[in-house]
Design an enzyme around this catalytic site. Structure first.
Site, PDB file in Angstrom:
ATOM      1  N   GLU A 182     -19.566  38.643   3.803  1.00 47.08           N
ATOM      2  CA  GLU A 182     -19.761  37.305   4.426  1.00 47.08           C
ATOM      3  C   GLU A 182     -19.976  36.304   3.204  1.00 47.08           C
ATOM      4  O   GLU A 182     -19.775  35.110   3.352  1.00 47.08           O
ATOM      5  CB  GLU A 182     -20.637  37.292   5.607  1.00 47.08           C
ATOM      6  CG  GLU A 182     -20.288  37.829   6.895  1.00 47.08           C
ATOM      7  CD  GLU A 182     -19.058  37.149   7.082  1.00 47.08           C
ATOM      8  OE1 GLU A 182     -19.085  35.833   7.335  1.00 47.08           O
ATOM      9  OE2 GLU A 182     -17.896  37.784   7.491  1.00 47.08           O
ATOM     10  N   SER A 226     -11.639  47.973 -13.638  1.00 50.03           N
ATOM     11  CA  SER A 226     -10.983  47.597 -12.554  1.00 50.03           C
ATOM     12  C   SER A 226      -9.461  48.600 -12.434  1.00 50.03           C
ATOM     13  O   SER A 226      -8.762  48.713 -11.582  1.00 50.03           O
ATOM     14  CB  SER A 226     -10.235  46.329 -12.753  1.00 50.03           C
ATOM     15  OG  SER A 226     -11.537  45.423 -12.712  1.00 50.03           O
ATOM     16  N   HIS A 286      -8.284  45.352   1.871  1.00 53.75           N
ATOM     17  CA  HIS A 286      -8.371  45.822   0.381  1.00 53.75           C
ATOM     18  C   HIS A 286      -9.447  45.361  -0.257  1.00 53.75           C
ATOM     19  O   HIS A 286     -10.482  45.782  -0.894  1.00 53.75           O
ATOM     20  CB  HIS A 286      -7.196  45.662  -0.185  1.00 53.75           C
ATOM     21  CG  HIS A 286      -7.262  45.650  -1.824  1.00 53.75           C
ATOM     22  ND1 HIS A 286      -7.366  47.328  -2.343  1.00 53.75           N
ATOM     23  CD2 HIS A 286      -7.206  44.995  -2.896  1.00 53.75           C
ATOM     24  CE1 HIS A 286      -7.648  47.111  -3.660  1.00 53.75           C
ATOM     25  NE2 HIS A 286      -7.407  45.676  -4.181  1.00 53.75           N
ATOM     26  N   SER A 287      -9.583  43.900  -0.068  1.00 54.33           N
ATOM     27  CA  SER A 287     -10.597  43.145  -0.850  1.00 54.33           C
ATOM     28  C   SER A 287     -10.894  41.585  -0.048  1.00 54.33           C
ATOM     29  O   SER A 287      -9.789  41.476   0.647  1.00 54.33           O
ATOM     30  CB  SER A 287     -10.573  42.858  -2.362  1.00 54.33           C
ATOM     31  OG  SER A 287      -9.495  41.907  -2.570  1.00 54.33           O
TER      32      SER A 287
END
Lengths: 486, 307
Positions: free
Chosen positions: A163, A249, A378-379
């Site tokens: 959020e 990453s 996913h993100s």
């Protein structure tokens, strides 16, 4: 002589089984182009059996007998296999580089898919009751409550920080919603000395090891207190004191690195193993294959945990690989493997404990495929409703939720109550919101951090570049953010 | 390896085979199969393995059987090796040494004649050095192993047979220092690795013709030793770079830019850079010879520059 007879007998038996079915009125099945057709995509044996792909055979056969014929041949084949196995031992075996192989004069291709998929190990049913005769490692009340509250904390942290990104307070976030059992239960099964190399969807492991909500928030906000000194995007946590390697990453690069870390532990003869995580998508990378191969060859004490959550951004597993998931790949590399219900905290805990034991005492890698579902996107850069049905997501979020499943078990033991639950949630929420506030207001890392740690000490070119930058800042102070110390 | 138990070697055939150029000969006998580790063929993965080992406290030396094969390890080298010290906020160090034979050999074919220093020079976080003599090979290797930074040490396929008397005792050279090979007054010739020998051969001819070249083996490819180079430029005012890299994007290209930037006022002529052409290395002997800078070309270039 005897051997030949035995073989021929079974051949006759085999033929009988086939012939029996060919007495079927529709003789067309025998002449069916599909099994003498080399262009048929599924593997066919010399005898025309369409072993791996009954569906395509059925598609071509006008009769229903296609499947029945397949069934009988299947059992016939099994017997044949045994026959060959036995006779094989009595036959001469041949020496090749790599060892002794017994031979067969029958050209038979191994099927690309098993008759049955590898079953997954499970302890608790959906009502939180241990399945009858299930074997699992006992968990104490203390341990269970720690696991449960960590799972709740992880879920809360994910929800709130997600959020926060939506509100523009942090730039990026990715959640582990739906995978809390994997995160926490695997962590609980390890010791603090075990080295963890995460992919990026395993912050729960760090949480279990004592990383505080404040420390998580600091990294997400990239402030001065971040251990990464503000150099990485959110969720790229790393902490050497918690033996949790900094998230990089790049997909699957941690897999061979895990072998290296295990190699180091092996040299030092430490009573610890390495645990590395990756998703279903990560198993397509070259590093996965080479890494597993290396681990097997080097007898490295690594526990490989694959979070098979069904999706690699928008790519479903059906487009990621054609094997029976990831567990079967272990065998290909000579690695013991197991498939576990990743949403069953007790199963995950038990399997990880056992794997760790084996990895350390027997000095070899273990592969665990944990089946689960990526409930979140996913993100924050993804909207998964674009490529998968909303009701599928809802189903896994509610009916298949790992936290509520574990809660049921904890409840049944009389260790938890609704009151405890709401208290916990309120507390965590409060703590986290507080941590976020602090993290948000905290100072950002100074500009010198742009240049330090590239090397051990600043080389001349970087010194110079820093000077140039500082000069630039002095010349154009209005373009420089006021909240970043110089 | 004797001095520090954490030092280990990994690569293809480095163990009992002793390595493709016998650099690790007999080490497996002395230190065992675990410390001198034979890996399966997966460069990205054994480089990754070395990174993981380094992050856990070892000091691995990765050998690329031929430097060109390390192109497969680019991901691990660029995204992890060079980066993790920085992105972890200094929590993890990666003291690896990545080394191997590279450069143009004798008819090894294009894929085995790569000059990786061009491709790797941009990667932040790594250091690059090139050795050229037995003396500096020993000193630079020791320095690389002891450095906390990841270091790529470029050896040359054709220089392994050089013989030289070197001190038995330990010595460590500075990774960031260039080597003054021949002091002179007329022109600064900057070179490294095998081209040093072509330059020295050309220097003989040049001396006979009355020139006095200053030859510097730059050794440190990243970062450049601009101190030594600068002092030389300030003295001679003319620079010739002789390298084996391709013309485009090579070490010479970066060095030319650096010299122009810092020492422009001291130059009496534009910096000249002699490099290999932008072609894959041909197999045919004559073609291969002419894809590498030859001493006669160096002599001509000096004569032109010093006119």
């Amino acid at each position: 002589m005897a051997i030949w007879l035995r073989r021929s007998r079974s051949l006759a038996h085999y033929l009988k089984a086939e012939i029996g079915f060919w007495k079927v009125p529709n003789q067309r099945s025998f002449l069916n182009p599909c099994f003498f057709n080399p262009e048929n995509s599924s593997s066919t044996t010399l005898t025309g059996e369409n072993y791996g792909n009954p569906a395509s055979f059925l598609g071509n056969s006008p009769t229903l007998f296609g499947s029945r014929r397949f069934e009988s041949i299947k059992s016939g084949r099994e017997e044949l296999d045994l026959e060959y196995e036995n006779s094989g031992h009595q036959n001469q075996a041949m020496d090749f580089p790599g060892g002794r192989i017994s031979f067969t004069s029958e050209m038979k291709f191994i099927s690309e898919s098993p008759r049955e998929r590898i079953p997954c190990y499970r302890v608790l049913d959906y009502d939180g009751l241990p399945i009858m005769h299930s074997s699992f490692v006992e968990v104490s009340k203390e341990e269970a409550l720690k696991m449960f509250s960590s799972m709740v904390t992880l879920e809360t942290m994910d929800t709130i920080l997600y959020e926060a990104q939506r509100q523009g307070r942090i730039s990026f976030y990715l959640t582990s919603i739906g995978e809390e059992a994997i995160n926490i239960a695997t962590a609980a099964a390890l010791t603090p000395h075990d080295v963890v190399l995460p992919q990026y969807r395993e912050p729960g492991v760090l949480l279990w090891r004592g990383f505080t909500l404040q420390e998580f928030s600091n990294q997400c906000f990239g402030n001065k207190a971040d251990y990464g000194k503000g150099r990485q995007m959110p969720i790229h946590y790393g902490s050497n004191k918690h033996n949790y390697f900094t998230v990089s990453s790049t997909i699957a690069t941690q897999i061979p690195q895990a072998v290296g870390a295990a190699y180091s532990l092996k040299m030092d003869k430490k009573d610890a193993c390495v645990v590395t995580y990756f998703g279903d998508g990560g198993t397509s990378e070259g590093d996965f294959h080479a890494g597993l191969n290396f681990a097997a060859v080097m007898e490295a004490p690594v526990v490989y945990i694959c979070r098979n959550n069904g999706w690699a951004i928008s790519t479903p597993v059906s487009q990621q690989f054609r094997s029976d998931g990831v567990v079967v790949k272990g065998k290909a590399y000579g690695i013991q493997s197991i498939r576990v219900d990743g949403n069953d905290a007790l199963a995950v805990y038990s399997a990880t404990r056992a794997a760790r034991e084996m990895a350390i005492t027997e000095q070899k890698p273990i592969l665990i495929e944990m089946l689960t579902y990526r409930v979140g996107h996913h993100s924050t850069s993804d909207d998964s409703t674009k490529y998968r049905p909303v009701d599928e997501i809802e189903h896994w979020k509610t009916a298949r939720n790992p936290i509520s499943r574990f809660r049921k078990w904890v409840d049944k033991n009389g260790w938890w109550s609704d009151k405890d639950e709401s208290e916990l949630r309120v507390n965590v929420r409060k703590q986290l919101l507080q941590a976020i506030q602090v993290a948000e207001k905290a100072e950002k890392p100074p500009i010198s951090n742009l240049f330090t740690d590239v090397y051990e000490s600043l080389p001349s070119n970087l010194c110079e570049q820093e000077e140039l930058l500082r000069e630039s800042i002095k010349r154009h102070p209005q373009d420089y953010p006021s909240d970043v110390p110089v | 390896m004797e001095r520090d138990a954490r030092v280990c070697v990994m690569g293809e055939d480095v163990g009992h085979y002793g390595g493709s150029y016998k650099v690790t000969k007999d080490l497996a006998n002395k230190y065992g199969d675990l410390r001198v580790l034979d890996t399966p063929i997966a460069e990205n993965s054994f480089t990754g393995m070395a990174i993981g080992a380094a992050m856990t406290g070892l000091r691995p030396i990765v050998e690329g059987m031929n430097m060109g094969f390390l192109l497969l390890a680019f991901n691990q080298i660029s995204n992890n090796c060079g980066m993790l010290h920085y992105t972890s906020g200094g929590q993890f160090t990666i003291p690896v040494v990545i080394r191997g034979p590279g450069g143009v050999g004798r008819q090894l074919g294009a894929e085995h004649s790569q000059r990786l220093e061009s491709y790797f020079q941009s990667i932040p976080g790594i250091q690059m050095v090139a050795c050229s003599t037995p003396y500096n090979a020993k000193g630079l290797m020791k320095a690389a192993i002891r450095s906390e930074n990841p270091v790529i040490l470029f050896e040359h396929v054709l220089l392994y047979n050089l013989k030289e008397r070197i001190p038995d005792e330990e010595y460590v050279l500075n990774l960031e220092e260039a080597e003054m090979v021949r002091p002179g007054e007329h022109i600064t010739i900057l070179t490294y690795s095998r081209m040093r020998y072509h330059v020295m051969q050309a220097a003989k001819t040049l001396v006979n013709k009355g020139y006095d070249p200053e030859v510097i083996d730059i050794r440190s490819l990243k970062p450049f030793d601009l101190h030594t180079i600068g002092n030389s430029v300030k003295k001679t005012h003319r620079v010739l770079i002789v390298e084996e890299c391709m013309r485009t994007g090579g070490i010479g290209a970066s060095l030319t830019a650096a010299i122009n930037e810092y020492f422009h006022d001291y130059l009496d002529a534009p910096v000249v850079c002699l490099s290999s052409q932008d072609v894959p290395t041909p197999y045919a002997g004559t073609l291969e010879e002419w894809t590498v800078v030859q001493p006669t070309q160096i002599v001509t270039a000096v004569e032109q520059l010093c006119r």
